[in-house]
Structure formats: C-alpha cells, structure tokens
Design a protein around this motif. Sequence first.
Motif, short mmCIF file in Angstrom:
data_model
loop_
_atom_site.label_atom_id
_atom_site.label_comp_id
_atom_site.label_asym_id
_atom_site.label_seq_id
_atom_site.Cartn_x
_atom_site.Cartn_y
_atom_site.Cartn_z
N CYS A 1 -0.14 8.36 -0.84
CA CYS A 1 -1.15 7.52 0.21
C CYS A 1 -0.59 8.08 1.59
O CYS A 1 0.45 8.27 1.71
CB CYS A 1 -0.83 6.37 0.09
N PRO A 2 -1.76 8.37 2.42
CA PRO A 2 -1.27 9.06 3.83
C PRO A 2 -0.75 7.81 4.78
O PRO A 2 -1.27 6.71 4.66
CB PRO A 2 -2.54 9.42 4.33
N ILE A 3 0.10 8.09 5.57
CA ILE A 3 1.01 7.28 6.18
C ILE A 3 0.86 7.87 7.78
O ILE A 3 1.28 9.15 7.88
CB ILE A 3 2.26 6.64 6.04
N LYS A 4 0.73 7.18 8.82
CA LYS A 4 0.71 7.64 10.30
C LYS A 4 1.89 6.88 10.97
O LYS A 4 1.72 5.78 10.99
CB LYS A 4 -0.57 7.86 10.79
N VAL A 5 2.75 7.54 11.53
CA VAL A 5 3.89 6.80 12.26
C VAL A 5 3.12 6.53 13.71
O VAL A 5 2.87 7.52 14.49
CB VAL A 5 5.30 7.54 12.42
N GLY B 1 0.78 -1.19 0.08
CA GLY B 1 -0.13 0.04 0.06
C GLY B 1 1.00 1.34 -0.11
O GLY B 1 0.14 2.43 -0.18
N PHE B 2 2.12 1.20 0.13
CA PHE B 2 2.92 2.31 -0.05
C PHE B 2 2.92 2.86 -1.38
O PHE B 2 4.14 2.87 -2.07
CB PHE B 2 4.45 2.02 0.47
N SER C 1 -3.55 2.85 5.04
CA SER C 1 -4.83 2.21 4.52
C SER C 1 -5.39 1.57 5.48
O SER C 1 -5.92 0.26 5.18
CB SER C 1 -4.47 1.31 3.09
N GLY C 2 -5.52 1.70 6.70
CA GLY C 2 -6.10 1.02 7.73
C GLY C 2 -5.42 -0.24 8.18
O GLY C 2 -5.66 -0.90 9.22
N CYS C 3 -4.26 -0.55 7.75
CA CYS C 3 -3.33 -1.63 8.15
C CYS C 3 -2.10 -0.88 8.98
O CYS C 3 -1.49 -0.06 8.54
CB CYS C 3 -2.80 -2.39 6.93
N LYS C 4 -1.55 -1.81 9.92
CA LYS C 4 -0.62 -1.50 10.56
C LYS C 4 0.77 -2.39 10.17
O LYS C 4 0.34 -3.84 10.06
CB LYS C 4 -0.61 -1.48 12.14
N TYR C 5 1.83 -1.82 10.07
CA TYR C 5 3.12 -2.79 9.42
C TYR C 5 4.28 -2.23 10.58
O TYR C 5 4.35 -0.78 11.15
CB TYR C 5 3.50 -2.52 8.30
N ALA C 6 5.06 -3.12 10.97
CA ALA C 6 6.32 -2.78 11.64
C ALA C 6 7.55 -2.60 10.62
O ALA C 6 7.43 -3.90 9.55
CB ALA C 6 6.53 -3.97 12.58
#
Length: 77
Positions: free
Chosen positions: A40-44, A35-36, A57-62
């Motif tokens: 596209c918005p990203i929040k840390v 989704g990157f 996009s509503g998913c969390k990634y490490a």
Amino acid sequence: MTPPIPLAMVSEGTETKVAGINASRSLADRLKAMGFIEDCPIKVTRDHMGSLIVEISGCKYALGKGMASKILVRPIN
C-alpha cells in the motif's frame, strides 16, 4: 530490490510502499486496520518534532516515531 527501512527514517515528501510491520500482534493488527498493508502506498506529508503525518488510502494519520519505526517501507521508484 532495495531493503526495507523504518518509516521513521523517511524524509518529508517521500512516497513509499509498505513492506511489512515489525510489531506486536495487537499493534500490527491495529496498523493493518488503519490501512498499513503490504504494497500500500504511503506518503510522508510532514515530519515534525518526533512525529510524522502520513497519508495512506486517502486518510492522514499522525504517528509517533516509535510507532513509525515499526512500519517497514520501500521507496517507490
């Protein structure tokens, strides 16, 4: 327009948008599949001991700092 910075340099709680990916083709394709994609918005959501937790996009990634340094972002004004 502000120049893009690596996602690894973004502080916890900051919202950004993807400006580009500076990585090998295989890694870039993998990140795009996650989704990157541009604008596209990203929040840390967390910055902890060499890794980031990001929400996209509503998913969390490490992401490790090495991978996060290949994702270029711009702050959302």
